[in-house]
Design an enzyme around this catalytic site. Structure first.
Site, PDB file in Angstrom:
ATOM      1  N   GLY A 221     -22.581  86.507  27.717  1.00 53.10           N
ATOM      2  CA  GLY A 221     -23.042  85.737  26.578  1.00 53.10           C
ATOM      3  C   GLY A 221     -22.733  84.262  26.740  1.00 53.10           C
ATOM      4  CG  PHE A 222     -18.861  82.999  27.131  1.00 45.74           C
ATOM      5  CD1 PHE A 222     -18.411  82.157  26.134  1.00 45.74           C
ATOM      6  CD2 PHE A 222     -18.403  84.295  27.162  1.00 45.74           C
ATOM      7  CE1 PHE A 222     -17.499  82.604  25.200  1.00 45.74           C
ATOM      8  CE2 PHE A 222     -17.498  84.745  26.235  1.00 45.74           C
ATOM      9  CZ  PHE A 222     -17.040  83.904  25.250  1.00 45.74           C
ATOM     10  N   GLY A 223     -22.446  82.523  29.701  1.00 43.26           N
ATOM     11  CA  GLY A 223     -23.111  81.873  30.811  1.00 43.26           C
ATOM     12  C   GLY A 223     -22.847  82.703  32.053  1.00 43.26           C
ATOM     13  CE  LYS A 224     -27.069  81.798  36.791  1.00 42.92           C
ATOM     14  NZ  LYS A 224     -27.813  80.838  35.954  1.00 42.92           N
ATOM     15  CB  VAL A 225     -19.456  85.999  35.504  1.00 38.78           C
ATOM     16  CG1 VAL A 225     -18.054  86.339  35.959  1.00 38.78           C
ATOM     17  CG2 VAL A 225     -19.577  86.125  33.997  1.00 38.78           C
TER      18      VAL A 225
ATOM     19  N   GLY B 172     -22.471  87.856  37.690  1.00 46.40           N
ATOM     20  CA  GLY B 172     -22.881  88.395  36.402  1.00 46.40           C
ATOM     21  C   GLY B 172     -23.287  87.273  35.478  1.00 46.40           C
TER      22      GLY B 172
ATOM     23  CG  ASP C 128     -20.368  92.383  21.340  1.00 45.92           C
ATOM     24  OD1 ASP C 128     -21.159  93.286  21.019  1.00 45.92           O
ATOM     25  OD2 ASP C 128     -20.680  91.432  22.068  1.00 45.92           O
TER      26      ASP C 128
END
Ligand SMILES: *[C@@H]1O[C@H](CO)[C@@H](O)[C@H](O)[C@H]1NC(C)=O
Ligand SMILES: *[C@@H]1O[C@H](CO)[C@@H](O)[C@H](O)[C@H]1NC(C)=O
Ligand SMILES: *[C@@H]1O[C@H](CO)[C@@H](O)[C@H](O)[C@H]1NC(C)=O
Ligand SMILES: *[C@@H]1O[C@H](CO)[C@@H](O)[C@H](O)[C@H]1NC(C)=O
Ligand SMILES: *[C@@H]1O[C@H](CO)[C@@H](O)[C@H](O)[C@H]1NC(C)=O
Ligand SMILES: *[C@@H]1O[C@H](CO)[C@@H](O)[C@H](O)[C@H]1NC(C)=O
Ligand SMILES: *[C@@H]1O[C@H](CO)[C@@H](O)[C@H](O)[C@H]1NC(C)=O
Ligand SMILES: *[C@@H]1O[C@H](CO)[C@@H](O)[C@H](O)[C@H]1NC(C)=O
Ligand SMILES: *[C@@H]1O[C@H](CO)[C@@H](O)[C@H](O)[C@H]1NC(C)=O
Length: 882
Positions: A578-582, A575, A694
């Site tokens: 918002g932070f980056g990739k998971v 995934g 959110d």
């Protein structure tokens, strides 16, 4: 006049182009009376209407949307007016507006007339129905297949007047012509808060097939012949009638016929029934057209709905107008009765105008903002179908990419032109949007320097200029705001930025984002520890001497090397948040985990990352995604969570997952209950309460048994116990889910989460995303649902993928809950605990359980009955156990 008309007609028949050209040039002056704007919508070219002595223009300069069409040739000769033959229709956009700019400007009185003739232009034989707005307010509904017109007498408060066609879901709006006439301000007494919508304007005593307008009427009012059951009288002389100084200027042709009461009916009385909410207003026009013996006068009283308005004494050929007060009620009537002084001379009526009142209730956007945003629209040639009419008002028609405050007047607080190819420099009009809090101009092919004026926007807190072709260096004033943490600035992806000597050393200038992160960063562990201590102290104060395990011990710190190992060198991306990739990972025990790595270019920064970690260490609930560990190597930050096999709810609901499992109605209900439980815990189980800020379907994750858990606490914030509101210092939330009250208050509170939850429920019910995107328009799911709810058509609302497999009663109930949650004002939204109770009732309905034998609410999912894993005391005992 009659003879003149036939001459014109003959000339028209002659129709040799040279002749027409000559007529235009000779009569060009007469055909453009001062104060007239005459638009033949959809016409291919400008032309003079010789019969009306008016020069009509095409609508090109007045509107930038819609399409032209000609009516069906089967009916094109049904009406002789040239204006009936073409039209403009609006297949896209929910609001399309004509903008009129009369030379005389605001504060004057104008008559505005819009005409409509459907004429089966689209060969569908289905006349659309739609609304008209004048400025920001509802004017009238259009729904007729005949050639007809709507008229309003209006005093604008701005120099431009907008007439908008509103798609109400009953076919594409269309318009045949639009006319504006300047009227003497001393007549039709109006305030700037009301307008007069014309219901009827009758030339009493004329036959019903005569209509007088321009040139007989200098204001181009349309007087249609009409008669009641009285005696028609007719003057031989019109010269006297036309030489008048009366400002109403009712044409002599209209005044010269009248009706007179009879001996059988010695007064004039007319009545009709009305919608009791309508307010009516009358203008009676009289002129004596009979020669009475010397010394005698006709005299009568005028009453409207039994209220005496005036007593009138007529003089030969002298026009008199009586304006009524406003009346309302289920039955409206007027009567004209002779006084005793009148002798045998019975009352007459020459003409009458009957209006209903249009109220101007909506306050338009602040004028400076309107000017600025229109300058921006012009400078960048933006022609989105939603950029029409007032930018903020009514709220349903707010321009795409804008967010507005609910102040009086409303202000533009957010402008997002991200990804729209603007292809020039940042224009200075932007600096006139003084209330702007958030400005996103990313990926818009902007060129030139980063302008200094952006630093002058007093309220700006977020500015994204990344992905453009900006050059030069960042102005110091702007950089200072960033350094002072007043402004969040994104500039990455501008390759020409900061290459010249003026720039800071390369290392620093290379990545502004890096500086931002570095300054905000510290050690996650240190922060967590600090937080834990603060929290403990607080709690201890509140709850007395209660001891707990140190929070820290529960979570294992991971080395970066370990992270590499468990993710197999970041092999599987599952995934992107918002932070980056998971990434997918597996612990030694083979337990699957999800690892969120903070990327340097992430949208959410280090602070949010830390915020999420902090919160996750404090809150524990089976409907909240739980934290397994964290990594905070000097260079790398990562959070390790339990793995949620079925991904996020949006993905499950969207068409992409067609062919895989389609969530059943019951699964949806259970997901709704899961989320509500998680939220109830945050709101009511934690002290101080935690607002997620959110909540959205991409933040709801599903495990292998489709149990739902709330994720992404990046924006969450616990607020001070005594104040139920968190004052936001930066834009938060996601469009489509954001509390509409946010901009008036700047507050996000528990009720804001309830709103977002309402939107999630609507997604569960309909399967649609919060913002439904079509080819060239977007629509909020709430706006899509509302009219269908009003029609009571539940089958069209529920996700068609379910093939009707749901209980209608539980669907109605769920929809009702969703609509309550998504109420515009916070006060109308229920608390989440109430929502949860309702959802449980809904579940019982679905399961066919009667009220009396309803199961205990905690048994809904017996396999997963509630268990609080936490020993932390920040959040109270389980709310669901109550
Ligand atoms: C339009 O008028 C028709 C016929 O009078 C009526 O059946 C229909 O409901 C109206 N539509 C709207 C949207 O008012
Ligand atoms: C409306 O009219 C009132 C009173 O006549 C006046 O004070 C006010 O300024 C007007 N408003 C606008 C927007 O013109
Ligand atoms: C009015 O009088 C004129 C001439 O006397 C006549 O031609 C006309 O038909 C009359 N109109 C009506 C409406 O009676
Ligand atoms: C009266 O008009 C209002 C507003 O247009 C409408 O909501 C209402 O249904 C109408 N009532 C009747 C009895 O027609
Ligand atoms: C005229 O209207 C008023 C107010 O609605 C009503 O009280 C009165 O009875 C009406 N007059 C007649 C003659 O019906
Ligand atoms: C607006 O429309 C014009 C002409 O129709 C076109 O040239 C221009 O690119 C459009 N602008 C945008 C931003 O879409
Ligand atoms: C601006 O809009 C784009 C897409 O329309 C969206 O991705 C972006 O997040 C928005 N920016 C802000 C600050 O909301
Ligand atoms: C920035 O680019 C513009 C053209 O887009 C150019 O005219 C200007 O000279 C450039 N300025 C700098 C400092 O490079
Ligand atoms: C800024 O815009 C860029 C490009 O559209 C986008 O990738 C980035 O996420 C945005 N940053 C924020 C904080 O919205």
């Amino acid at each position: 006049m009659e003879r003149m008309g036939s001459v014109w007609f003959l000339l028209e028949l002659a129709m040799c182009s040279a002749m027409v050209g000559m007529l235009v040039s000779v009569h060009g002056q007469d055909q453009n009376p001062a104060g007239f704007i005459s638009i033949d919508c959809g016409a291919p070219n400008d032309y003079p209407d010789n019969r009306l002595r008016i020069h009509y223009k095409t609508d090109e300069e007045f509107i930038d949307s819609g399409k032209n069409a000609q009516i069906s040739t089967d009916v094109i000769y049904d009406y002789k007016q040239s204006q009936s033959k073409n039209l403009r229709f609006f297949p896209t956009g929910s609001r399309n507006c004509y903008t009129l700019r009369p030379d005389q400007g605001k504060g004057n009185t104008y008559l505005i007339r819009a005409s409509f003739y459907y004429g089966n232009y689209d060969n569908r034989n289905k006349t659309p129905a739609f609304d008209l707005h004048i400025g920001t307010d509802y004017w009238i509904t259009v729904n007729s297949s005949d050639y007809h017109y709507k008229e309003i007498i209006h005093v604008p408060t701005t120099d431009t007047i907008q007439v908008c066609l509103i798609n109400t879901g009953n076919g594409s709006p269309f318009i045949s012509s639009l006319e504006l006439r300047l009227v003497d301000s001393s007549i039709y007494q109006l305030s700037n808060l009301t307008s007069l919508s014309n219901a009827w304007r009758y030339d009493i005593g004329s036959s019903s097939d005569t209509t007088y307008r321009h040139p007989q009427d200098v204001y181009d009012r349309m007087w249609s012949g009409n008669s009641y059951d009285y005696v028609t009288i007719n003057s031989t002389s019109t010269t006297g009638l036309s030489n008048n100084n009366d400002a109403y200027k009712v044409p002599a042709e209209v005044l010269k016929t009248a009706q007179k009461a009879t001996d059988v009916n010695p007064y004039i009385y007319v009545s009709w029934s009305s919608n009791s909410t309508d307010e009516w207003c009358f203008y009676f026009h009289f002129a004596e057209i009979e020669r009475l013996p010397t010394g005698q006068r006709r005299e009568f009283t005028i009453s409207v709905s039994d209220r005496l308005m005036d007593t009138v004494t007529l003089e030969y050929l002298k026009p008199v107008t009586v304006a009524s007060q406003i009346v309302t009620g289920p039955k409206i009537n007027f009567s004209i009765d002779a006084t005793q002084q009148s002798g045998q001379h019975l009352p007459i009526l020459n003409a009458i105008e009957i209006f209903t009142i249009v109220k101007h209730l909506n306050v338009p956007t602040a004028m400076d903002d309107i000017t600025a945003i229109n300058d921006i629209k012009k400078a960048y040639s933006i022609n989105g179908s939603s950029w029409q009419g007032d930018p903020c008002v009514p709220a349903d028609f707010i321009w795409k990419g804008l967010e507005c405050s609910h102040d009086n007047p409303p202000r533009i607080v957010s402008l997002n032109l991200s990804s729209i190819p603007l292809r020039r420099e940042v224009v200075s009009s932007i600096s006139n949007l003084l209330a702007l809090v958030s400005l996103d101009l990313s990926g818009s092919q902007l060129t030139g320097p980063v302008p200094e004026f952006l630093a002058k926007l007093p309220n700006l807190k977020f500015l994204n200029l990344s992905g453009n072709k900006l050059n030069g260096s960042i102005p110091e004033s702007l950089q200072k705001k960033v350094d002072d943490q007043i402004l969040q600035l994104r500039m990455e992806g501008n390759p020409d930025l900061c290459k010249k000597g003026l720039c800071k050393p390369k290392k620093k200038g290379k990545s502004i984002l890096f500086t931002v992160i570095a300054s905000a960063s510290g050690s996650i562990v240190a922060m967590l520890m600090a937080l834990a201590i603060v929290w403990r102290i607080k709690t201890t104060k509140r709850k007395g001497a209660q001891t707990t395990q140190p929070i820290k011990s529960k979570y294992r710190p991971f080395m970066y090397s370990e992270v590499l190992k468990i993710t197999d060198n970041f092999k599987n991306v599952i995934g992107e948040g918002g932070f980056g990739k998971v990434y997918l990972g597996a612990l030694a025990s083979d337990t699957k985990v999800a690892i969120k790595l903070l990327s340097r270019t992430s949208k959410q920064g280090c602070k949010e990352f830390q915020a999420e970690a902090q919160l996750l260490m404090i809150v524990h609930h089976r409907n909240l995604v739980s934290l397994v560990g964290y990594c905070d190597d000097s260079e790398h930050m990562a959070l390790i969570y339990e793995f949620m096999a079925n991904g996020n709810l949006r993905k499950q609901l969207s068409n992409q997952s067609r062919g895989t499992h389609i969530l059943t109605w019951r699964e949806r209900l259970r997901i709704a209950i899961d989320v509500a439980q998680g939220l109830d815990y945050l709101h009511n189980g934690c002290k101080p309460p935690i607002v997620h800020r959110d909540l959205k379907t991409t933040n709801i994750l599903l495990n292998e048994s489709l149990q739902a858990k709330i994720a992404d606490f990046g924006l969450s914030k616990a607020f001070a116990a005594d104040n139920d509101t968190y004052i936001s210092t930066q834009p938060a939330g996601t469009p489509g889910y954001l509390d509409p009250e946010f901009h008036s208050s700047g507050n996000l509170n528990r009720k804001s989460d309830v709103y977002s939850f309402g939107v999630i429920l609507l997604e569960l019910i309909t399967g649609y995303p919060a913002v439904i995107k079509n080819a060239d328009e977007t629509m909020h799911v709430l706006h899509w649902v509302t009219p269908i709810v009003q029609r009571g058509d539940i089958q069209s609302i529920v996700d068609s993928q379910l093939d009707g497999e749901f209980n209608v009663n539980s669907a109605w109930k769920l929809l009702e809950v969703a609509m309550q949650c998504a109420s515009t004002t916070a006060i109308q939204r229920p608390d989440i605990s109430r929502v949860l109770a309702e959802l449980k009732e809904c579940w019982d309905i679905e399961m066919g359980l009667e009220r009396s034998q309803r199961m205990g609410s905690s048994k809904i999912r017996s396999a997963n009955s509630f268990e609080m894993t936490s020993t932390e005391i920040e959040c109270d005992s389980l709310p669901d156990a109550r």
